[in-house]
Write a protein that holds these residues in place. Structure first.
Motif, short mmCIF file in Angstrom:
data_model
loop_
_atom_site.label_atom_id
_atom_site.label_comp_id
_atom_site.label_asym_id
_atom_site.label_seq_id
_atom_site.Cartn_x
_atom_site.Cartn_y
_atom_site.Cartn_z
N GLY A 161 -32.02 -74.02 -55.84
CA GLY A 161 -32.38 -72.92 -54.85
C GLY A 161 -31.70 -72.99 -53.64
N LEU A 162 -30.87 -74.11 -53.16
CA LEU A 162 -30.37 -74.10 -51.77
C LEU A 162 -29.19 -73.26 -51.70
N ARG A 163 -28.99 -72.37 -50.90
CA ARG A 163 -27.95 -71.33 -50.48
C ARG A 163 -27.52 -71.41 -49.30
N PRO A 164 -26.97 -72.37 -48.77
CA PRO A 164 -26.45 -72.76 -47.25
C PRO A 164 -25.59 -71.41 -47.10
N ARG A 165 -25.62 -70.83 -45.80
CA ARG A 165 -25.05 -69.88 -45.30
C ARG A 165 -25.02 -70.05 -43.91
N ARG A 166 -23.62 -70.20 -43.26
CA ARG A 166 -23.50 -70.32 -42.01
C ARG A 166 -24.11 -69.27 -40.97
N LYS A 167 -23.67 -67.83 -41.34
CA LYS A 167 -24.30 -67.10 -40.40
C LYS A 167 -25.73 -66.87 -40.42
N LYS A 168 -26.33 -67.39 -41.42
CA LYS A 168 -27.90 -67.06 -41.37
C LYS A 168 -28.57 -68.47 -41.02
N HIS A 169 -27.81 -69.34 -40.86
CA HIS A 169 -28.78 -70.89 -41.14
C HIS A 169 -28.33 -71.72 -39.50
N ILE A 170 -27.26 -71.30 -38.98
CA ILE A 170 -26.73 -71.83 -37.88
C ILE A 170 -27.82 -71.46 -36.52
N SER A 171 -27.58 -72.31 -35.51
CA SER A 171 -28.34 -71.92 -34.15
C SER A 171 -27.12 -71.48 -32.99
N TYR A 172 -27.62 -70.57 -32.29
CA TYR A 172 -26.70 -70.06 -31.29
C TYR A 172 -27.54 -69.66 -30.20
N ILE A 173 -26.60 -69.29 -29.18
CA ILE A 173 -27.49 -68.74 -27.98
C ILE A 173 -26.44 -67.55 -27.49
N VAL A 174 -26.88 -66.66 -26.54
CA VAL A 174 -26.16 -65.57 -26.08
C VAL A 174 -26.48 -65.60 -24.63
N LEU A 175 -25.39 -65.72 -23.49
CA LEU A 175 -25.36 -65.80 -22.02
C LEU A 175 -24.90 -64.64 -21.56
N ASP A 176 -25.48 -64.40 -20.46
CA ASP A 176 -24.59 -63.62 -19.47
C ASP A 176 -23.62 -64.51 -18.80
N GLU A 177 -22.33 -63.90 -18.99
CA GLU A 177 -21.34 -64.97 -18.52
C GLU A 177 -21.25 -65.16 -17.01
N ILE A 178 -21.68 -64.14 -16.08
CA ILE A 178 -21.77 -64.26 -14.90
C ILE A 178 -23.06 -65.03 -14.10
N THR A 179 -24.20 -64.86 -14.42
CA THR A 179 -25.39 -65.48 -13.90
C THR A 179 -25.85 -66.59 -14.69
N GLY A 180 -25.45 -66.82 -16.08
CA GLY A 180 -25.71 -67.67 -16.98
C GLY A 180 -27.37 -67.52 -17.57
N THR A 181 -27.73 -66.35 -17.35
CA THR A 181 -28.87 -65.96 -17.92
C THR A 181 -28.87 -65.69 -19.49
N LEU A 182 -30.01 -66.28 -19.95
CA LEU A 182 -30.24 -66.45 -21.42
C LEU A 182 -30.75 -65.01 -22.05
N LEU A 183 -29.84 -64.35 -22.97
CA LEU A 183 -30.20 -63.02 -23.40
C LEU A 183 -30.81 -63.29 -24.70
N GLN A 184 -30.19 -64.16 -25.64
CA GLN A 184 -30.78 -64.25 -26.87
C GLN A 184 -30.66 -65.48 -27.45
#
Length: 228
Positions: free
Chosen positions: A120-143
């Motif tokens: 039953g394991l179905r590894p999918r990169r898009k669904k199972h990896i970790s990521y962060i989204v930052l504002d490139e100027i301030t470094g503020t964490l957006l997501q």
């Protein structure tokens, strides 16, 4: 060695830079007693502001090279041996004080016989990896998305009738996913109070550079050709 930020604030980044320090972001997760390296992979717009997206790569789940210190040989493997776990698995024996093995959901990027024994394991990169989204100027964490899976070993116990027929396997028992999304009203406040001022500053700077270039060129022509 404690290395990386606490995942709440980041230094400003410049997308497109080729230096290693500018394309990687290191955080330290106290939940797993381990550093996580994110690699900047994309840059676009997020609710009116430019962002940088950094994703967790498979090098984080290795127990060799720079990560060799995570090979603690404390939790016995599927065969009862105390050895380094293959790529994709992290021994949490010291961190959690329990025989628990960490992996990504659905054992993504894992090696060895463990994944083959679980149906039953179905590894999918898009669904199972970790990521962060930052504002490139301030470094503020957006997501952010932080996804981890905790596994335990299942082994036969000969003296117990209900378990003596069990097949040795690493059994997933808990998938943890922590999500963070900065609300639209907060992002709008950041854009109106800060980003617009930065844009005005850029306009002023480029205007001054243009005026200086034209003025310098005019002065140079006048000095080189005074008759004209």
């Amino acid at each position: 060695m404690l290395r990386g930020t606490d995942s709440t604030i980041y230094a400003p980044r410049v997308f497109g830079s080729t230096s290693e320090e500018d394309v990687t972001i290191v955080t330290f997760s106290s939940d797993i007693c381990r550093k996580i390296v994110y690699t900047i992979t994309d840059g676009s717009q997020f609710n009116g502001t430019y962002y940088l997206k950094a994703t967790m790569g498979p090098e984080n789940m290795k127990n060799e090279g720079e990560n060799s210190c995570y090979c603690i040989k404390k939790t016995p493997d599927i065969f009862g041996r105390r050895d380094c776990f293959p790529r994709g698995f992290c021994d949490m024996g010291n961190c959690l004080k329990a025989p628990v093995v960490l992996s990504l959901p659905h054992m993504l990027w894992s090696e060895g016989p463990y994944r083959a024994r679980i149906k039953g394991l179905r590894p999918r990169r898009k669904k199972h990896i970790s990521y962060i989204v930052l504002d490139e100027i301030t470094g503020t964490l957006l997501q952010s998305r932080k996804r981890m899976q905790y596994n335990i070993f299942l082994r036969p116990v000969d003296v117990v009738n209900t378990t003596k027929t069990f097949e040795s396997a690493m059994l997933p028992f808990l998938w943890v996913e922590e999500n963070f999304d900065l609300t639209n009203d907060i992002i709008a406040g950041v854009v109106s109070r800060y980003m617009k001022k930065v844009q005005y500053l850029y306009i002023i700077c480029y205007t001054l550079i243009g005026v200086g270039t034209i003025g310098g060129s005019t002065l140079a022509v006048y000095l080189l050709f005074p008759r004209f």
